[in-house]
Design an enzyme around this catalytic site. Sequence first.
Site, mmCIF file in Angstrom:
data_model
loop_
_atom_site.group_PDB
_atom_site.id
_atom_site.type_symbol
_atom_site.label_atom_id
_atom_site.label_comp_id
_atom_site.label_asym_id
_atom_site.label_seq_id
_atom_site.Cartn_x
_atom_site.Cartn_y
_atom_site.Cartn_z
ATOM 1 C CB CYS A 241 15.272 -5.336 30.217
ATOM 2 S SG CYS A 241 15.720 -6.920 29.472
ATOM 3 C CB CYS A 435 11.172 -11.101 28.670
ATOM 4 S SG CYS A 435 12.764 -11.427 29.491
#
Length: 491
Positions: A241, A435
């Site tokens: 991430c 994202c």
Amino acid sequence: MKKNKILEEILNEVDKHPEIMSRREALKYLTMSPLAASVLAGATVGATTASAASSSAKGKIVIVGGGLAGMSTAALIRNTASNLEVTVIEPDPTSVSYQPGQTLVAAGVWDKKDIIYNRDDFVPSGVKLIKGAVTAFDPDNNKVVVDGKEEVSYDHMIVATGLVLNYGGIKGLEGVITSSGADNAVVKQKIGKNGAYSIYFRDGAEDTWKGIQELVAKAKAHTGAEKLQALYTMPATAIKCGGAPMKIMYLTHAHLEKAGVANKVELTFNTAGGALFGIKEYADAITKQFEKRGFKWNFGYNLTEIDTDGKVATFTKTWKEKGEYDEDLEEYAMVTKSQAFPFKYDFIHVTPPMGAPEVVAKSAVGSMQGWVPVEKETLQHATYKNVWSLGDVAALPMGKTGGSARKEYHVVVQNLVAAIEGKALSAKFGGYTVCPLITSLGTVMLAEFDWSKKPTPSFPLDPTQERWIWWLLKVYALKPMTMYGMLSGRA
């Protein structure tokens, strides 16, 4: 899992935060919006073709790792070729917990209990679970060793262990966390108190929310001319991430702004990289967002040491300069230079160096860089053709996100079945990465891209814009889609 169940789970999430949106408002939006309808459809549409679903392939499949990637793969294999014997090896009893939610725990939007799920509740029907850890790989003999004693053989193996958080890679800190919920007592001696925080493990995310509240209180009481300092770090390694370190900075600012004290704190993002984002269009948008909020940032600054008692973080900046001229090559040698820069802080969010688990990195299935080397489109191991890998541990140029795993696990299963049946590997992973970059309490920029390194939006909206609709997706829809769609092998 039918669509109405997914919808009900989304509405259950809405019910937890009536101050943001009512169930009636959410239901009206979700049932009337074509965009929301497409999101719900994407969570429930089966991904197997008619021919794949009827596969009679036989063999023993071992999946090392029972997190999101591993358990979803196990479910899809069972949905695709029910004659395959599937074994998942996973020691963590909460391995399927919803890690993307840790950012929202750190922001005070969710509680830690909202993201914890029991591994045993998500083991697909017909899948064997071994509650242990692989301690040795022997791909030459098609077997692994569990807990140093039990040998488990396979015809095909899928490596989905995830990565480890190496806090000890920073001088002044100690410890390695092997999974988000693993024992973190050593790390918590320094992280989670006295201004130093990290959202990358569940306890750390909970502590970060306390730290943000403390920073807000400190800012309210602050009367000095100099601003309080909040630092956010990005290491030199690949991380899961990649947007999370920025997300927590945006969210800290949102809480400071909500309290009316944003002007009393200077927020600085120090990254070891050379850009705010790897895709130019998104990097340009983030730069504008940073400028609008008054953030500072520095490129090439890698956190190498921290004094948590003195609240000083030291970053090493590395660059290259011309050296001596080589007359034979008719060019200058390039010399690497470095310099340490100390930063005082009142609050710091530490993103630790990350890497493959040592048992993977130092085995024959690992590589010089530690990650599992795979062909980036088929996800087949570079050396062992009956070994596959996906998720955070795979050596891919991009894609250490849950959204990437959602694409990868379909590729792995389709190609694995094809390999068993003696067919060509036709499924290709295109590098899809997503994202949902949280930019405030209520807005998200949905950054989607692939190998092309260009924006690849799923919807006809400018992907560089911050939008409320993506907040709805992030906070309400993605967790039910993941827990009841992907982990059932249907999303």
